[in-house]
Scaffold this active site. Structure first.
Site: not given
Ligand SMILES: Cc1ncc(COP(=O)(O)O)c(C=O)c1O
Length: 427
Positions: A136, A213, A238, A387
């Site tokens: 990322f 991660d 989240y 996605r």
């Protein structure tokens, strides 16, 4: 039912009947009603970016605002001070860690910085950090910053954006100079699951530490941090943990490493007996030494409630449904979307992917906008990927059928071509 079984009938009736059967047999079906779903006709396929709002969270936040903040005022801190660790203990159960090894803290980005810096400090004399080019962006930027500040060599391995990082490439790059390997467990673009245990073992054999991660793994797939002996990890709350926009991230440090590591941001929440107000920093003994400053209490409660819901459902059950949902989605894509120019950009084998399916399409951004207008919410990832995230606690097989049918109609009719080709600021 595995995706793409040869000889399987893929007519619309068959696919619809299967969706109905799978929904009827779904052991997690009851969890959908535990979320706020204001428009049942909107198919939300973005729980891997921002999870839906659990009703328990809404009720808890109302209570916290009215009573804990509204009435208790500053006295609330006697409870709030423990919130990060309480939520951390719940998250620990979802990622294969022990109580006391996880806490809520800052954002994933800030935690990556703190943990990577702590790891580098623990490996003096080694000057290389390994990551991959599909990690990322925030992870890559933080490592670039650390490398520049510490005059380190950041070695970025090329990864297949549809299949994820290759353990062999990591093994081949390991050597006596590598201090830290920092990778994502579930790839944000493709959903490919990395070989966390194998890479961790190889890194340890080479004397390096590992930092994972877990943003796309926590609450969607089992992680097994303890079993694999992982050193460090962090991730968002989240997404699959349904903690709400901007909810604090979590960080994990293996217990035996905690006293040996020093993180670089010395704030009073990381201090031994912070209310002693001592002038000299002495890091706390446990996971608290990785904290910095005053935590966001409302977001912390939301992370706690979201994680509780996942813990109640059980990570194995969640992951099993994620595999079934993504498998069904791939079947729909094979039957209806591949003939229209889509291509699978995620691993086909269920055990190799997390809770999203990515499709290439040359006009993916326009298709994404058209879908949103027709009440299917996916997201777009550069350069040409749509996605589609599934959230086992609330996504139904029937919704996937509807989403794929709307997608097929849009592209078959060319309706997406009326949308701007220029990307908006947020995708
Ligand atoms: C893999 C991964 N890491 C990190 C982040 C973001 O971290 P932060 O919460 O610090 O913005 C994301 C956000 O989508 C992500 O997908």
């Amino acid at each position: 039912m595995p995706a793409g079984v040869p000889g399987q009938s893929r007519g619309p009736d068959d696919l619809l009947a299967r969706a109905r059967r799978l929904d009827a047999e779904d052991p997690l079906a009851g969890y959908r009603d535990r979320f706020v779903i204001s428009d049942p006709d909107t198919v939300y396929l973005d729980g891997n970016s921002l999870g839906r709002l659990p009703k328990a969270t809404r009720d808890r936040l109302r209570q916290v605002i009215d009573v804990e903040w509204g009435e208790d005022l500053i006295r609330g801190w006697s409870r709030w001070i423990e919130l990060g660790r309480r939520a951390g203990d719940v998250i620990a159960g979802l990622i294969g860690a022990e109580p006391g090894e996880v806490t809520l803290s800052d954002s994933t980005s800030v935690n990556l910085y703190k943990l990577a810096a702590a790891a580098l400090r623990a490996r003096p004399g080694r000057r290389t950090v390994l990551t991959d080019d599909d990690n990322f962006p925030t992870d890559q930027y933080l490592l670039q910053g650390l490398a520049e500040a510490g005059d380190l060599d950041l070695r970025v391995l090329p990864s297949d954006p549809d299949r994820g990082v290759s353990p062999d490439a990591v093994r081949a790059a390991l050597g006596e100079d590598v201090a830290l390997v920092c990778l994502s467990h579930v790839a944000y673009r493709s959903g490919a699951i990395a070989d966390l245990a194998g890479i961790t073992e190889a890194a340890h054999q080479a004397g390096a530490l590992v930092l994972w991660d877990l943003s796309h793994s926590a609450g969607s797939v089992p992680v097994g941090l303890g079993a694999a002996g992982v050193d460090l990890a962090t991730g968002c709350t989240y997404k699959h943990l349904n903690g709400g926009p901007g909810a604090p991230a979590f960080l994990y440090v293996r217990r035996d490493l905690q006293p040996r590591l020093r993180q670089p941001i010395w704030g009073w929440f990381g201090q031994t007996d912070q209310f002693d107000m001592a002038g000299r920093y002495r890091p706390a003994d446990g996971i608290e030494r990785f904290l910095v400053g005053t935590p966001p209490v409302l977001g912390g409660y939301a992370a706690l409630e979201g994680a509780r819901l996942s813990a109640e459902a059980g990570i194995e059950a969640i992951a099993a449904k994620a595999r079934a949902l993504t498998g069904y989605l791939i079947e729909l894509a094979d039957a209806w979307l591949v003939p229209l120019g889509f291509q699978l950009a995620s691993p086909r084998a269920a055990a190799e992917r997390g809770a999203h399916v990515t499709l290439h399409h040359p006009q993916a951004w326009q298709v994404c906008q058209a879908l949103i207008q027709e009440r299917v919410i996916p997201d777009f990832r550069t350069p040409d990927r749509l996605r589609l995230g599934v959230a086992p606690l609330y996504t139904t097989f029937g919704e996937l059928y509807v989403a794929a049918a709307r997608l097929r109609e849009i592209v078959a009719s060319g309706r997406h071509e009326g949308f701007p080709t220029q990307r908006s600021r947020v995708t």
